[in-house]
Enzyme design. Structure first.
Site, PDB file in Angstrom:
ATOM      1  N   PHE A 348       7.595  27.821 -34.116  1.00  0.00           N
ATOM      2  CA  PHE A 348       6.165  28.138 -34.195  1.00  0.00           C
ATOM      3  C   PHE A 348       5.401  26.975 -34.792  1.00  0.00           C
ATOM      4  O   PHE A 348       5.874  26.337 -35.734  1.00  0.00           O
ATOM      5  CB  PHE A 348       5.929  29.331 -35.125  1.00  0.00           C
ATOM      6  N   ASP A 349       4.216  26.758 -34.262  1.00  0.00           N
ATOM      7  CA  ASP A 349       3.287  25.864 -34.933  1.00  0.00           C
ATOM      8  C   ASP A 349       2.701  26.699 -36.081  1.00  0.00           C
ATOM      9  O   ASP A 349       2.602  27.913 -35.944  1.00  0.00           O
ATOM     10  CB  ASP A 349       2.206  25.472 -33.920  1.00  0.00           C
ATOM     11  N   LYS A 350       2.324  26.081 -37.200  1.00  0.00           N
ATOM     12  CA  LYS A 350       1.816  26.916 -38.294  1.00  0.00           C
ATOM     13  C   LYS A 350       0.336  27.263 -38.137  1.00  0.00           C
ATOM     14  O   LYS A 350      -0.033  28.411 -37.979  1.00  0.00           O
ATOM     15  CB  LYS A 350       2.026  26.240 -39.654  1.00  0.00           C
ATOM     16  N   VAL A 551       6.029  28.053 -29.670  1.00  0.00           N
ATOM     17  CA  VAL A 551       4.831  28.886 -29.678  1.00  0.00           C
ATOM     18  C   VAL A 551       3.735  28.126 -30.407  1.00  0.00           C
ATOM     19  O   VAL A 551       3.909  27.752 -31.567  1.00  0.00           O
ATOM     20  CB  VAL A 551       5.086  30.223 -30.415  1.00  0.00           C
TER      21      VAL A 551
END
Length: 659
Positions: A348-350, A551
């Site tokens: 995941f990107d934050k 994501v």
């Protein structure tokens, strides 16, 4: 190879004298004629030719579409199942087995018509997407409104949307407040409140990040109040029409299973034709008339047609993509649909994906004898002079905590780049900034105790601001980009359905990354990454875990998405880049739809497997059965068409998939 329903080969535009159901009606007439003819053949007093005439009639109605399609395909230089069936029926007629041949054509055309009907059901739920947008819009010009076709709308037009009617274009609200049901586009079940933009004159067609409460999409449904909307996209570029285009393209992207079955058919069909050729000459080896050999060869021809096989994957992909689109998830084709279910790791990107993407005021620490309200008033007064995102967050959340208490006005703002600001408030000089600011001032340094407090807050992932009034330190304000409400729950759901590793990739420092990871339950957090390092991280993960999804929001994560097995974009309804780069797009800006998409994909994969076993199993049973004469043409056709329908209806179960 036979591939009816795979999209390109058969357009299936079966119009005719009875409208679009002509094929089905022809099949039924064929069956009726066959039945009467067969019944009359047992009545002594009726001459033989009457039955024959009825059979010939049955041949016409049963063979009409089969012949039409066979001729069209042969003209293009292809062999299809229709052609094989026709040969078998003509063969039966030559042998005088008119009843057999008519039965063959009846069952084949009936099966074909039913299967066409079933596949249409899946296509219709995709076509329903295209029907979402109204065909006309009410345009407001010089105070008057007139109705025009949506293709005539131009960017900048103002359209009026009545209560409870569909919105006909992508745009921004310029007048009126209402709540809009966005489920048709984003899959969000809760209506979203809309308010007008602050600057009505501005051209928003080039602006990327329009707030959710200002923008509306074509095909969504207005609530109880009238809205006036300024068009920001032409009809052909609206989110809806691009969605429809992408879903239609998705059907043509073949999945791994599909490619496998195509390859199998390429070798299988010629070998069947060779086998049939050999069987035609069986009468030379075993003692039987040519007619018996011929009949057996025709039965094998019918039995070996890989009809069910050809349609088993496309029908499931079609239904899966249609069901996902209804839930606000765009899946671009068979490949991502199959891959999604096999994922073991998600990256995941934050910012903006796991978190809200906007900092919030998390803590106010008083130093010395000052009340929290007093401290906040000073902070809000000074920070309202600055347009830095952190300053805006302090003002927004500070005012909310003060509940309408007025704060004084500050003046003479001076910014110290990357460190903080100074300003004048009444007779006092106020400083707000990080520890570096006070090191630079170096006149009254904060005590060790204060420094430790600041470092502790930062260790927890906060961004801190230390406030000083004249010579005295009066407080610390801490801000943090807070995780999305749904993040924790969604991640635990993903863990339950068997995703082993969930990794966060972020440009933020490692401390912040760890703090967020702990709060929402990630397995790993990798901080301080540049975009190209994210790509490296994905490649590294791919070596360890066979399939990895990335994501993100699609803008700065595009390279990482391109390198992952499946790129999943958030909030694709808002950002064009996300729609283009990702294999899978979550239309609403919501993580919660991810477990649904993965569950759906697994179900699709299971259905494709069942379909392959059914179709291959039946062919494997039927070929020997017809060669050794256990099954005649009639039985072969019943089983063959039955299996094709079974496969299609099995695939349609995906349309009813529940989260």
């Amino acid at each position: 190879a036979d591939s009816h329903g795979a999209g390109e080969e058969h357009s299936h535009a079966h119009g005719g004298i009875f409208g679009k159901n002509t094929e089905l009606i022809f099949a039924i007439i064929c069956g009726v004629l066959l039945g009467i003819g067969f019944g009359l053949s047992f009545v002594e007093s009726v001459p033989q030719w009457i039955s024959l005439a009825l059979y010939i009639g049955a041949y016409f109605f049963g063979g009409f579409y089969t012949a039409k399609e066979a001729v069209e395909t042969v003209a293009k230089g292809g062999f299809e199942i229709d052609f094989l069936m026709l040969v078998a029926a003509i063969g039966a007629a030559i042998l005088g087995e008119w009843a057999e041949g008519a039965l063959l054509l009846f069952l084949f055309s009936l099966g074909h018509a039913l299967e066409y009907y079933a596949m249409n059901k899946a296509r219709k739920s995709i076509a329903a997407l295209a029907e979402l947008a109204p065909k006309t819009a009410l345009v407001k010009k010089n105070g008057k409104t007139e109705e025009v076709g949506i293709e005539k709308l131009t960017i900048g037009d103002i359209i009026v949307v009545k209560p409870n009617s569909k919105i006909s274009a992508d745009g921004v609200v310029v007048d009126g407040q209402s709540s809009v049901n966005q489920a048709p586009i984003t899959g969000e079940s809760v209506p979203v409140d809309k308010v007008p933009v602050e600057n009505v004159e501005k051209d928003y067609s080039e602006v990327d990040d329009i707030k959710d409460e200002n923008r509306v999409f074509a095909g969504t449904i207005n609530g109880n109040n009238t809205l006036e909307i300024k068009v920001i996209k032409a009809a052909k570029d609206s989110t809806l029409s691009r969605l429809v285009k992408l879903v239609n393209e998705a059907q043509t992207q073949k999945s791994p299973t599909q490619l496998l079955t195509d390859k199998f058919e390429k070798y299988f069909v010629p070998s069947v034709l060779i086998l049939v050729g050999i069987l035609l000459f069986a009468f030379l080896v075993i003692d039987e008339p040519f007619s018996a050999s011929f009949y057996r060869a025709m039965a094998v021809l019918v039995a070996a047609s890989p009809c069910a096989l050809a349609i088993s994957t496309p029908s499931a992909v079609l239904s899966g993509v249609a069901r996902a689109a209804r839930g606000g998830v765009l899946i671009k084709g068979g490949r991502p649909l199959e891959d999604l279910g096999e994922l073991t790791a998600l990256a995941f990107d934050k910012t903006g994906t796991l978190t809200e993407g906007k900092p919030k005021l998390t803590q106010v620490v008083q130093l010395g004898d000052i009340s929290e309200n007093e401290l906040l008033k000073i902070a809000v007064a000074v920070e309202s002079l600055s347009d830095h995102p952190l300053a805006k967050a302090v003002v927004r959340d500070g005012k909310e905590r003060l509940e309408g208490e007025e704060s004084p006005d500050a003046s003479n703002l001076e910014a110290v780049l990357g460190k903080g600001i100074k300003a004048t408030l009444g007779n006092d000089k106020i400083y707000v900034g990080n520890l570096d600011l006070y090191e630079e001032l170096n006149d009254t340094n904060p005590s060790e105790e204060i420094i430790t407090k600041v470092r502790d807050l930062e260790g927890g992932g906060n961004t801190t601001m230390l406030l000083r009034k004249n010579e005295k330190y009066i407080g610390i304000i801490a801000l943090m980009d807070t995780p999305r409400e749904a993040a924790k729950k969604t991640l635990s759901e993903l863990k339950e359905i068997g995703i082993k590793r969930m990794i966060m990739l972020t440009g933020d420092n490692q401390k912040v990354a760890d703090a967020v990871a702990e709060e929402i339950g990630l397995t790993d957090a990798w901080g301080s990454l540049l975009p190209e390092e994210k790509v490296e991280a994905i490649k590294k993960l791919k070596k360890k875990e066979s399939k990895v999804a990335m994501v993100g929001d699609g803008v700065n994560d595009a390279p990482a998405m391109a390198n992952s097995t499946v790129g999943i974009a958030m909030g694709a309804a808002g950002s064009d880049v996300a729609l283009e780069t990702a294999d899978i797009a979550l239309m609403a800006d919501k993580l919660e739809t991810l477990p649904f998409a993965i569950g759906l994909s697994r179900k699709a994969k299971a259905i494709i497997k069942q379909n392959l076993w059914v179709s291959l199993g039946i062919v494997a049973l039927l070929i020997p059965a017809t060669i050794f004469g256990f099954a005649n043409i009639g039985v072969a056709v019943v089983i063959h068409e039955g299996s094709t329908l079974l496969v299609v209806f099995n695939a349609l179960r995906l349309l009813a998939y529940k989260k």
